[in-house]
Design a protein around this motif. Structure first.
Motif, mmCIF file in Angstrom:
data_model
loop_
_atom_site.group_PDB
_atom_site.id
_atom_site.type_symbol
_atom_site.label_atom_id
_atom_site.label_comp_id
_atom_site.label_asym_id
_atom_site.label_seq_id
_atom_site.Cartn_x
_atom_site.Cartn_y
_atom_site.Cartn_z
ATOM 1 N N VAL A 171 0.881 -1.173 0.000
ATOM 2 C CA VAL A 171 0.000 0.000 0.000
ATOM 3 C C VAL A 171 0.916 1.220 0.000
ATOM 4 N N LEU A 172 0.593 2.173 -0.863
ATOM 5 C CA LEU A 172 1.376 3.413 -0.964
ATOM 6 C C LEU A 172 0.435 4.600 -0.802
ATOM 7 N N LEU A 173 0.977 5.698 -0.268
ATOM 8 C CA LEU A 173 0.187 6.930 -0.133
ATOM 9 C C LEU A 173 1.132 8.119 -0.169
ATOM 10 N N SER A 174 0.549 9.305 -0.380
ATOM 11 C CA SER A 174 1.359 10.524 -0.246
ATOM 12 C C SER A 174 0.704 11.421 0.790
ATOM 13 N N THR A 175 1.539 12.124 1.532
ATOM 14 C CA THR A 175 1.036 13.033 2.558
ATOM 15 C C THR A 175 1.965 14.242 2.636
ATOM 16 N N PRO A 176 1.415 15.445 2.886
ATOM 17 C CA PRO A 176 2.291 16.616 2.944
ATOM 18 C C PRO A 176 3.358 16.468 4.030
ATOM 19 N N GLU A 177 4.573 16.924 3.717
ATOM 20 C CA GLU A 177 5.650 16.949 4.720
ATOM 21 C C GLU A 177 5.267 17.943 5.817
ATOM 22 N N ILE A 178 5.463 17.543 7.059
ATOM 23 C CA ILE A 178 5.186 18.401 8.216
ATOM 24 C C ILE A 178 6.416 18.345 9.111
ATOM 25 N N SER A 179 6.863 19.515 9.581
ATOM 26 C CA SER A 179 8.055 19.555 10.417
ATOM 27 C C SER A 179 7.914 18.594 11.605
ATOM 28 N N GLY A 180 8.899 17.729 11.761
ATOM 29 C CA GLY A 180 8.898 16.787 12.877
ATOM 30 C C GLY A 180 7.830 15.701 12.765
ATOM 31 N N GLU A 181 7.197 15.583 11.607
ATOM 32 C CA GLU A 181 6.116 14.591 11.386
ATOM 33 C C GLU A 181 5.033 14.745 12.455
ATOM 34 N N ALA A 182 4.825 16.027 12.866
ATOM 35 C CA ALA A 182 3.997 16.273 14.046
ATOM 36 C C ALA A 182 2.549 16.575 13.685
ATOM 37 N N ASN A 183 1.872 15.620 13.100
ATOM 38 C CA ASN A 183 0.409 15.737 12.994
ATOM 39 C C ASN A 183 -0.220 14.347 13.081
ATOM 40 N N ARG A 184 -1.539 14.294 13.128
ATOM 41 C CA ARG A 184 -2.248 13.021 13.331
ATOM 42 C C ARG A 184 -2.030 12.068 12.174
ATOM 43 N N ALA A 185 -1.945 12.617 10.944
ATOM 44 C CA ALA A 185 -1.772 11.731 9.793
ATOM 45 C C ALA A 185 -0.428 10.991 9.921
ATOM 46 N N TRP A 186 0.625 11.737 10.202
ATOM 47 C CA TRP A 186 1.946 11.109 10.322
ATOM 48 C C TRP A 186 1.977 10.113 11.481
ATOM 49 N N ARG A 187 1.376 10.494 12.611
ATOM 50 C CA ARG A 187 1.370 9.570 13.764
ATOM 51 C C ARG A 187 0.653 8.275 13.393
ATOM 52 N N LEU A 188 -0.478 8.429 12.684
ATOM 53 C CA LEU A 188 -1.239 7.241 12.276
ATOM 54 C C LEU A 188 -0.414 6.347 11.345
ATOM 55 N N TYR A 189 0.183 6.951 10.310
ATOM 56 C CA TYR A 189 0.910 6.138 9.332
ATOM 57 C C TYR A 189 2.104 5.434 9.982
#
Ligand SMILES: CC(C)(COP(=O)(O)OP(=O)(O)OC[C@H]1O[C@@H](n2cnc3c(N)ncnc32)[C@H](O)[C@@H]1OP(=O)(O)O)[C@@H](O)C(=O)NCCC(=O)NCCS
Length: 206
Positions: A158-176
């Motif tokens: 499974v592949l996805l794209s998500t906007p880069e966020i400093s420190g991966e500090a948002n819910r999307a990054w935490r979830l992935y």
């Protein structure tokens, strides 16, 4: 109020497209009107091979629990009137898709070898959209929808794209990260979008 996780057929998506796009615009905090630009693309996606969509909807039942639609399927009338809290969909990646072409070019630029590119591109599910309305975020619905969407898929990745966020500090990054997604490409700029994105992926099954 009870929350249900349900599968959406292409015609369900067509009927509830306005609500699904509203969730998307509110979740991404995009300006009103973005829905109109996206509507035809979301409908076109329903015709792609391997397309699957899931939603979290709320019904005015007495209890407050989270229910899996596999256990109690909603009637058409219930689904038509339930309020939409979240939506996710994706489809099987293919060489004629713009997104795959972008990812291949990003992989080539990042120095990935041909074998690795062929391996990744030959069998993957693109997780195209995943959005929970802000008032329903932080209750585990995003994870539950992702698990439902990816359950039983035949693809290897499974592949996805998500906007880069400093420190991966948002819910999307935490979830992935919690679900085991790792870096495929970082800091990628899709043609026509100035923001850097990460392409993340993992093997299936989840
Ligand atoms: C990213 C997004 C889909 C995640 O969905 P979500 O429902 O908010 O989040 P999750 O399913 O990961 O839930 C995890 C959170 O719920 C909490 N939670 C509460 N009950 C839970 C349960 N039963 N199970 C799991 N988590 C639970 C967790 O503590 C966690 O909180 P935290 O993030 O503050 O640590 C959602 O926040 C969203 O739509 N964001 C904006 C749009 C976006 O970024 N989309 C992705 C773009 S690529």
């Amino acid at each position: 109020m009870a929350t249900y996780l349900v599968d959406l057929s292409p015609s369900d998506m067509q009927r509830r497209l306005g609500d699904a796009l509203s969730v998307y615009v509110d979740a991404m905090r995009y300006p009103r009107g973005t829905e109109d630009q996206r509507a035809s693309m979301w409908l076109e996606h329903t015709r792609r091979p391997g397309w699957k969509a899931v939603a979290a909807v709320q019904l005015g039942d007495a209890d407050n629990g989270l229910h899996d639609g596999a256990q109690r399927s909603l009637t058409e009338a219930e689904l038509a009137t339930a309020s939409m809290l979240g939506v996710a969909y994706g489809y099987c990646g293919a060489p004629d898709q713009w997104w795959q072409q972008q990812v291949v070019s990003g992989l080539q630029r990042s120095g990935a070898d041909r074998m690795r590119i062929a391996e990744l591109m030959s069998s993957y599910f693109e997780l195209t959209e995943l959005h929970i309305h802000p008032r329903a975020q932080g209750r585990g619905l995003g994870e539950a929808l992702t698990r439902r969407l990816l359950a039983g898929r035949a693809e290897a990745y499974v592949l996805l794209s998500t906007p880069e966020i400093s420190g991966e500090a948002n819910r999307a990054w935490r979830l992935y990260r919690r679900l085991g997604f790792t870096d495929v490409i970082r800091g990628y700029r899709f043609v026509g979008d100035p923001r850097p994105f990460a392409i993340l992926g993992r093997t299936l099954p989840l």
